[in-house]
Design a protein around this motif. Structure first.
Motif, PDB file in Angstrom:
ATOM      1  N   LYS A 293      11.303   9.330  57.318  1.00 40.00           N
ATOM      2  CA  LYS A 293      10.885  10.565  56.777  1.00 40.00           C
ATOM      3  C   LYS A 293      10.870  10.640  55.262  1.00 40.00           C
ATOM      4  O   LYS A 293      11.458  11.158  54.338  1.00 40.00           O
ATOM      5  CB  LYS A 293      11.528  11.857  57.045  1.00 40.00           C
ATOM      6  N   GLN A 294       9.931   9.752  54.651  1.00 38.81           N
ATOM      7  CA  GLN A 294       9.804   9.160  53.312  1.00 38.81           C
ATOM      8  C   GLN A 294       8.924  10.204  52.402  1.00 38.81           C
ATOM      9  O   GLN A 294       7.715  10.565  52.613  1.00 38.81           O
ATOM     10  CB  GLN A 294       9.359   7.758  52.934  1.00 38.81           C
ATOM     11  N   MET A 295       9.706  11.130  51.498  1.00 42.45           N
ATOM     12  CA  MET A 295       8.911  11.993  50.700  1.00 42.45           C
ATOM     13  C   MET A 295       9.397  11.933  49.223  1.00 42.45           C
ATOM     14  O   MET A 295      10.280  12.409  48.912  1.00 42.45           O
ATOM     15  CB  MET A 295       9.355  13.467  51.196  1.00 42.45           C
ATOM     16  N   TRP A 296       8.751  11.022  48.582  1.00 43.67           N
ATOM     17  CA  TRP A 296       9.235  10.606  47.060  1.00 43.67           C
ATOM     18  C   TRP A 296       8.357  11.187  46.233  1.00 43.67           C
ATOM     19  O   TRP A 296       7.135  10.764  46.015  1.00 43.67           O
ATOM     20  CB  TRP A 296       9.192   8.953  47.050  1.00 43.67           C
ATOM     21  N   GLY A 297       8.760  11.970  45.355  1.00 37.58           N
ATOM     22  CA  GLY A 297       8.313  12.490  44.152  1.00 37.58           C
ATOM     23  C   GLY A 297       8.067  11.527  42.985  1.00 37.58           C
ATOM     24  O   GLY A 297       8.652  10.428  42.908  1.00 37.58           O
ATOM     25  N   ALA A 298       6.857  11.206  42.463  1.00 38.71           N
ATOM     26  CA  ALA A 298       6.337  10.354  41.561  1.00 38.71           C
ATOM     27  C   ALA A 298       4.918  10.779  40.897  1.00 38.71           C
ATOM     28  O   ALA A 298       4.139  11.544  41.681  1.00 38.71           O
ATOM     29  CB  ALA A 298       6.141   9.120  42.182  1.00 38.71           C
ATOM     30  N   GLY A 299       4.593  10.240  39.766  1.00 37.23           N
ATOM     31  CA  GLY A 299       3.536  10.706  38.685  1.00 37.23           C
ATOM     32  C   GLY A 299       2.405   9.352  39.078  1.00 37.23           C
ATOM     33  O   GLY A 299       2.880   8.197  39.355  1.00 37.23           O
ATOM     34  N   GLN A 300       1.483   9.474  38.456  1.00 42.75           N
ATOM     35  CA  GLN A 300       0.415   8.442  38.395  1.00 42.75           C
ATOM     36  C   GLN A 300       0.619   7.144  37.621  1.00 42.75           C
ATOM     37  O   GLN A 300       0.195   6.108  37.490  1.00 42.75           O
ATOM     38  CB  GLN A 300      -1.134   8.900  37.995  1.00 42.75           C
ATOM     39  N   GLY A 301       1.804   7.503  36.819  1.00 37.51           N
ATOM     40  CA  GLY A 301       2.367   6.502  35.916  1.00 37.51           C
ATOM     41  C   GLY A 301       2.746   5.220  36.625  1.00 37.51           C
ATOM     42  O   GLY A 301       3.085   4.069  35.973  1.00 37.51           O
TER      43      GLY A 301
END
Length: 333
Positions: A293-301
């Motif tokens: 259940k991979q839910m990793w916050g991240a931006g386009q950087g």
């Protein structure tokens, strides 16, 4: 890495007495005291959300740990909407401990501004529109965090190429640009557009100080901008995450019942609280240990990140890239 880059004078660095116009963005379940101390000691401003600690008491201990580790400025993020837990208690800690900078998100910051100003501290507020930015300037905020497209977490909808100069045209208070920043040349460009500083989040996930799982850091290093998608499954409003099989499985949009509950006069507060806690649990499971259940916050950087480094090296590297870009394109250091 050679000599320490020179101090960069801007309205932001002058306001806080720091060397570099950079905030390490407060990241839910990611930012810890070690990261905050390392960034602030490097000449920038480390940031952390109060809700990264389970109780107000443990949050107070974290603030005191940061103050013991550095005498330089740092920031705390408070979510101030009506459905957020612990706002009053965590704000009281910020007042008592005289946190140099409080960054507010998702709500009316009036009480935060009044109380922090009462002890001589500063308040910046997340904004995505001019309308809200003008409102919080009228309320007395010391600056805005201009959250644009490309940001991790709750991203804005306007390009930073437009949002920063647009806000600059209408506001008198300092603007901190946030969204997709992971290289010093971007900082130079945003400074030319009118930003007094930048907020960098995703780059610091891939730092040695963070205690997230190795699989999360590896995902940051390997991901490309095309891998970042917006999901409403975390909080009910679009949040940027890395696309994974689990994200594809659960989908990006709310189901019919969730949409109806979010619009209901008597149900929207409770569904927002429920969605917040469900999203928190999803992130906690994904960040703490390997799981399907991979839910990793991240931006386009993410597309500009290719290694895990100590936070100090990240700060110094960004500033070296900044000066190199300024020298190359502007003929100045």
């Amino acid at each position: 890495m050679g000599q320490i880059p020179p101090r960069i004078p801007t309205p932001f660095t002058d306001l806080f007495g720091c060397s570099y116009p950079l905030i390490a963005g407060p990241m839910f379940l990611v930012s810890n005291t070690a990261l905050v101390i390392a960034v602030s000691e490097s000449g920038a401003v480390g940031g952390m959300p109060s809700l990264n600690w389970k109780t107000t008491e443990s949050f107070r201990d974290a603030v005191r740990e940061v103050k013991a580790g550095t005498s330089k400025p740092f920031a705390v993020n408070l979510i101030v909407n009506k459905s957020a837990p612990r706002v009053e208690a965590d704000l009281a800690v910020c007042v008592e401990e005289r946190v140099p900078l409080v960054i507010t998100s998702l709500g009316n910051p009036q009480k935060v501004i009044e109380q922090m100003h009462g002890v001589g501290c500063k308040v910046f507020c997340d904004v995505t529109t001019l309308k809200y930015a003008r409102k919080i300037e009228e309320q007395g905020a010391d600056g805005v965090i201009a959250v644009s497209t490309g940001a991790g977490g709750h991203a804005g909808e306007i390009s930073p190429l437009v949002l920063v100069p647009y806000l600059k045209k209408h506001l008198k208070i300092p603007i901190v640009a946030a969204g997709g920043v992971a290289h010093g040349s971007q900082i130079a460009a945003l400074r030319l557009l009118g930003a007094s500083a930048v907020q960098v989040g995703t780059r610091f996930i891939a730092s040695q100080e963070t205690e997230v799982g190795a699989d999360y850091k590896e995902a940051i290093v390997k991901a490309q901008p095309e891998d970042i998608v917006l999901t409403k499954k975390l909080s009910g409003v679009p949040a940027a995450v890395i696309r994974t099989p689990y994200v594809d499985k659960i989908g990006l949009e709310l189901n019919f019942l969730e949409k109806w509950l979010h619009k209901g006069k008597h149900t929207k507060k409770f569904i927002k609280m429920a969605r917040f806690y469900i999203g928190q649990l999803q992130l906690e499971r994904a960040i703490a240990a390997p799981t399907w259940k991979q839910m990793w916050g991240a931006g386009q950087g993410v597309g500009l990140i290719d290694s895990v480094k100590p936070a100090r090296e990240i700060v110094i590297g960004l500033m070296e890239e900044y000066h190199e870009a300024r020298s190359r394109y502007c003929g100045e250091a």
